[in-house]
Scaffold this motif. Structure first.
Motif, PDB file in Angstrom:
ATOM      1  N   LYS A 139       0.844  -1.196   0.000  1.00  0.00           N
ATOM      2  CA  LYS A 139       0.000   0.000   0.000  1.00  0.00           C
ATOM      3  C   LYS A 139       0.871   1.234   0.000  1.00  0.00           C
ATOM      4  CE  LYS A 139      -3.951   2.066   2.411  1.00  0.00           C
ATOM      5  NZ  LYS A 139      -4.872   1.947   3.566  1.00  0.00           N
ATOM      6  N   LEU A 140       0.467   2.217  -0.749  1.00  0.00           N
ATOM      7  CA  LEU A 140       1.168   3.495  -0.780  1.00  0.00           C
ATOM      8  C   LEU A 140       0.437   4.472   0.131  1.00  0.00           C
ATOM      9  CD1 LEU A 140       1.949   3.811  -4.600  1.00  0.00           C
ATOM     10  CD2 LEU A 140       3.523   3.171  -2.778  1.00  0.00           C
ATOM     11  N   VAL A 141       1.123   4.966   1.148  1.00  0.00           N
ATOM     12  CA  VAL A 141       0.514   5.873   2.125  1.00  0.00           C
ATOM     13  C   VAL A 141       1.150   7.254   2.048  1.00  0.00           C
ATOM     14  CG1 VAL A 141       0.059   6.270   4.571  1.00  0.00           C
ATOM     15  CG2 VAL A 141      -0.035   3.954   3.653  1.00  0.00           C
ATOM     16  N   PHE A 142       2.462   7.298   2.102  1.00  0.00           N
ATOM     17  CA  PHE A 142       3.163   8.583   2.093  1.00  0.00           C
ATOM     18  C   PHE A 142       2.994   9.281   0.749  1.00  0.00           C
ATOM     19  CE2 PHE A 142       7.054  11.076   1.316  1.00  0.00           C
ATOM     20  CZ  PHE A 142       6.943  11.975   2.356  1.00  0.00           C
ATOM     21  N   GLU A 143       3.170   8.543  -0.326  1.00  0.00           N
ATOM     22  CA  GLU A 143       2.967   9.063  -1.679  1.00  0.00           C
ATOM     23  C   GLU A 143       2.038   8.097  -2.402  1.00  0.00           C
ATOM     24  OE1 GLU A 143       2.274  10.984  -4.387  1.00  0.00           O
ATOM     25  OE2 GLU A 143       4.054  12.028  -3.588  1.00  0.00           O
ATOM     26  N   GLN A 144       0.755   8.466  -2.521  1.00  0.00           N
ATOM     27  CA  GLN A 144      -0.255   7.546  -3.010  1.00  0.00           C
ATOM     28  C   GLN A 144      -0.291   7.433  -4.532  1.00  0.00           C
ATOM     29  OE1 GLN A 144      -4.057   8.449  -1.251  1.00  0.00           O
ATOM     30  NE2 GLN A 144      -3.276   8.375   0.836  1.00  0.00           N
ATOM     31  N   ASP A 145       0.340   8.352  -5.231  1.00  0.00           N
ATOM     32  CA  ASP A 145       0.387   8.281  -6.692  1.00  0.00           C
ATOM     33  C   ASP A 145       1.498   7.307  -7.096  1.00  0.00           C
ATOM     34  OD1 ASP A 145       0.322   8.625  -9.390  1.00  0.00           O
ATOM     35  OD2 ASP A 145       1.060  10.689  -9.380  1.00  0.00           O
ATOM     36  N   PRO A 146       1.162   6.214  -7.794  1.00  0.00           N
ATOM     37  CA  PRO A 146       2.189   5.228  -8.160  1.00  0.00           C
ATOM     38  C   PRO A 146       3.320   5.821  -8.997  1.00  0.00           C
ATOM     39  CG  PRO A 146      -0.008   4.328  -8.504  1.00  0.00           C
ATOM     40  CD  PRO A 146      -0.185   5.780  -8.217  1.00  0.00           C
ATOM     41  N   PHE A 147       2.992   6.718  -9.936  1.00  0.00           N
ATOM     42  CA  PHE A 147       4.029   7.308 -10.774  1.00  0.00           C
ATOM     43  C   PHE A 147       4.960   8.205  -9.961  1.00  0.00           C
ATOM     44  CE2 PHE A 147       1.297   5.914 -14.202  1.00  0.00           C
ATOM     45  CZ  PHE A 147       2.186   5.618 -15.221  1.00  0.00           C
ATOM     46  N   ALA A 148       4.394   8.975  -9.034  1.00  0.00           N
ATOM     47  CA  ALA A 148       5.217   9.854  -8.206  1.00  0.00           C
ATOM     48  C   ALA A 148       6.144   9.040  -7.306  1.00  0.00           C
ATOM     49  CB  ALA A 148       4.329  10.762  -7.365  1.00  0.00           C
ATOM     50  N   PHE A 149       5.610   7.939  -6.740  1.00  0.00           N
ATOM     51  CA  PHE A 149       6.444   7.101  -5.884  1.00  0.00           C
ATOM     52  C   PHE A 149       7.536   6.405  -6.695  1.00  0.00           C
ATOM     53  CE2 PHE A 149       7.343   2.986  -3.827  1.00  0.00           C
ATOM     54  CZ  PHE A 149       7.858   3.458  -2.631  1.00  0.00           C
ATOM     55  N   ALA A 150       7.197   5.920  -7.883  1.00  0.00           N
ATOM     56  CA  ALA A 150       8.199   5.277  -8.738  1.00  0.00           C
ATOM     57  C   ALA A 150       9.297   6.262  -9.131  1.00  0.00           C
ATOM     58  CB  ALA A 150       7.526   4.701  -9.978  1.00  0.00           C
ATOM     59  N   LEU A 170       9.434  -0.607 -12.809  1.00  0.00           N
ATOM     60  CA  LEU A 170       8.057  -1.097 -12.950  1.00  0.00           C
ATOM     61  C   LEU A 170       7.502  -1.331 -11.547  1.00  0.00           C
ATOM     62  CD1 LEU A 170       5.677  -2.187 -14.664  1.00  0.00           C
ATOM     63  CD2 LEU A 170       6.812  -4.425 -14.604  1.00  0.00           C
ATOM     64  N   LEU A 171       6.432  -0.611 -11.192  1.00  0.00           N
ATOM     65  CA  LEU A 171       5.867  -0.655  -9.841  1.00  0.00           C
ATOM     66  C   LEU A 171       4.468  -1.260  -9.861  1.00  0.00           C
ATOM     67  CD1 LEU A 171       5.967   0.297  -6.782  1.00  0.00           C
ATOM     68  CD2 LEU A 171       4.815   2.367  -7.599  1.00  0.00           C
ATOM     69  N   LEU A 172       4.179  -2.070  -8.838  1.00  0.00           N
ATOM     70  CA  LEU A 172       2.838  -2.654  -8.661  1.00  0.00           C
ATOM     71  C   LEU A 172       2.395  -2.472  -7.222  1.00  0.00           C
ATOM     72  CD1 LEU A 172       0.378  -4.414  -9.434  1.00  0.00           C
ATOM     73  CD2 LEU A 172       1.762  -6.418  -8.899  1.00  0.00           C
ATOM     74  N   SER A 173       1.235  -1.836  -7.021  1.00  0.00           N
ATOM     75  CA  SER A 173       0.641  -1.682  -5.697  1.00  0.00           C
ATOM     76  C   SER A 173      -0.547  -2.628  -5.592  1.00  0.00           C
ATOM     77  CB  SER A 173       0.174  -0.237  -5.477  1.00  0.00           C
ATOM     78  OG  SER A 173      -0.528  -0.113  -4.254  1.00  0.00           O
ATOM     79  N   GLU A 178      -2.965  -0.882  -8.793  1.00  0.00           N
ATOM     80  CA  GLU A 178      -2.462   0.058  -9.786  1.00  0.00           C
ATOM     81  C   GLU A 178      -0.971  -0.174  -9.981  1.00  0.00           C
ATOM     82  OE1 GLU A 178      -5.141   4.036  -9.334  1.00  0.00           O
ATOM     83  OE2 GLU A 178      -3.671   3.660  -7.756  1.00  0.00           O
ATOM     84  N   GLY A 179      -0.443   0.453 -11.010  1.00  0.00           N
ATOM     85  CA  GLY A 179       0.976   0.332 -11.273  1.00  0.00           C
ATOM     86  C   GLY A 179       1.512   1.550 -11.983  1.00  0.00           C
ATOM     87  N   ALA A 180       2.827   1.528 -12.218  1.00  0.00           N
ATOM     88  CA  ALA A 180       3.483   2.631 -12.908  1.00  0.00           C
ATOM     89  C   ALA A 180       4.728   2.102 -13.600  1.00  0.00           C
ATOM     90  CB  ALA A 180       3.845   3.749 -11.935  1.00  0.00           C
ATOM     91  N   LEU A 181       5.105   2.782 -14.655  1.00  0.00           N
ATOM     92  CA  LEU A 181       6.345   2.470 -15.378  1.00  0.00           C
ATOM     93  C   LEU A 181       7.031   3.780 -15.697  1.00  0.00           C
ATOM     94  CD1 LEU A 181       8.259   0.508 -16.779  1.00  0.00           C
ATOM     95  CD2 LEU A 181       6.800   0.613 -18.811  1.00  0.00           C
ATOM     96  N   VAL A 182       8.168   4.020 -15.044  1.00  0.00           N
ATOM     97  CA  VAL A 182       8.921   5.253 -15.239  1.00  0.00           C
ATOM     98  C   VAL A 182      10.363   4.888 -15.569  1.00  0.00           C
ATOM     99  CG1 VAL A 182       7.450   6.528 -13.633  1.00  0.00           C
ATOM    100  CG2 VAL A 182       9.540   5.456 -12.800  1.00  0.00           C
TER     101      VAL A 182
END
Length: 288
Positions: A139-150, A170-173, A178-182
């Motif tokens: 779970k993302l708590v501090f930074e809930q946006d997957p792209f921002a955390f990645a 490549l991030l998976l929550s 949700e996920g992100a690719l940066v």
């Protein structure tokens, strides 16, 4: 004079007898045995008391350690889950890049999937020169946006442009599914925006909604590996809207069933009208 001498002799004799077998006090124990035996008994009692005291001390120490462990466990159990997730975020950001390329903080990857991912990531770096890191979080708590955390992950792991230029994350929550690719400039240019959009809108959410996290990551890495090797993107999975079926009938099914119902109703009306008439004419004819 003789009487005095006799008393002195008697006193000496009494003292001599007392020094050999008098009732003495040794370590608080009244002893009527010879003095040497009383000393031995006193030493034995002292050793027994020392051993008992040592055992008592050990027991108290063990009991104290057990209570401390219970207290620690209780305090950990009272920590809110959000704080635990927050600790996971900071651990990922502040650690060094994983040597194998995979950080499974969510604990969802099977041993086979983890091994497959490690081999795929090595092949990507070997064949294309690009490096891909795979990260899972609960779970993302501090930074809930997957792209921002990645972005924070890649910035902390590869702080300079030169270090992170050909690196992707490549991030998976699992909680938000949700996920992100940066990645760095060269990495993002090589994979292209359509691939990023396809992975975060197809591979990750489609499989994550079914809690098939292993397939979500494997299929995503496969698409990235294919594109970086110069081949065409194989595409992602599609949602099957009618896979679970529907409780509502189609227009054709409704028209067909409505026709059957109308035929049944007409048949019942004919029977209900004709039968009484036949019975009536049969009754009249019988009287004539």
């Amino acid at each position: 004079m003789a009487s005095i001498t006799a008393r002195v002799s008697s006193f000496k004799l009494k003292n001599t007898f007392s020094s050999g077998s008098s009732v003495s006090q040794q370590n608080g124990v009244r002893c009527s045995a010879p003095k040497s035996k009383c000393v031995v008994r006193g030493v034995q009692r002292h050793s027994v008391e020392t051993k008992a005291s040592s055992e008592t001390s050990n027991f108290i120490q063990k009991a104290g350690a057990g209570l401390a462990a219970l207290g620690l466990a209780a305090s950990l159990s009272l920590v809110p889950m959000n704080q635990a997730a927050l600790a996971g975020e900071f651990d990922i950001i502040n650690t060094t890049p994983p040597s194998a390329g995979v950080v499974d903080d969510a604990g969802v990857l099977s041993k086979a999937t983890a091994g497959d991912l490690v081999n795929r990531l090595r092949n990507i770096e070997k064949d294309s020169g690009f490096k891909l890191e795979v990260v899972t979080v609960r779970k993302l708590v501090f930074e809930q946006d997957p792209f921002a955390f990645a972005d924070q992950v890649i910035e902390n792991w590869f702080p300079t442009v030169e270090e992170g230029d050909k690196v992707g994350v490549l991030l998976l929550s699992t909680s938000s599914k949700e996920g992100a690719l940066v990645g760095g400039p060269s990495f993002m240019k090589a994979i292209g925006e359509p691939l990023v959009e396809g992975i975060v809108t197809e591979n990750i959410p489609v499989f994550a909604e079914q809690e098939r996290y292993n397939e979500a990551l494997l299929s995503s890495v496969n698409r990235i590996q294919t594109v970086l090797s110069g081949k065409e993107d194989p595409g992602g999975p599609k949602r099957q809207e009618g896979a679970k079926g529907s409780n509502f009938k189609t227009k054709e099914e409704t028209t067909q069933s409505r026709g059957k119902f109308a035929g049944v109703v007409i048949g019942l009306l004919v029977i209900a009208t004709a039968v009484p008439m036949i019975q009536y004419y049969g009754y009249i004819g019988g009287k004539q």
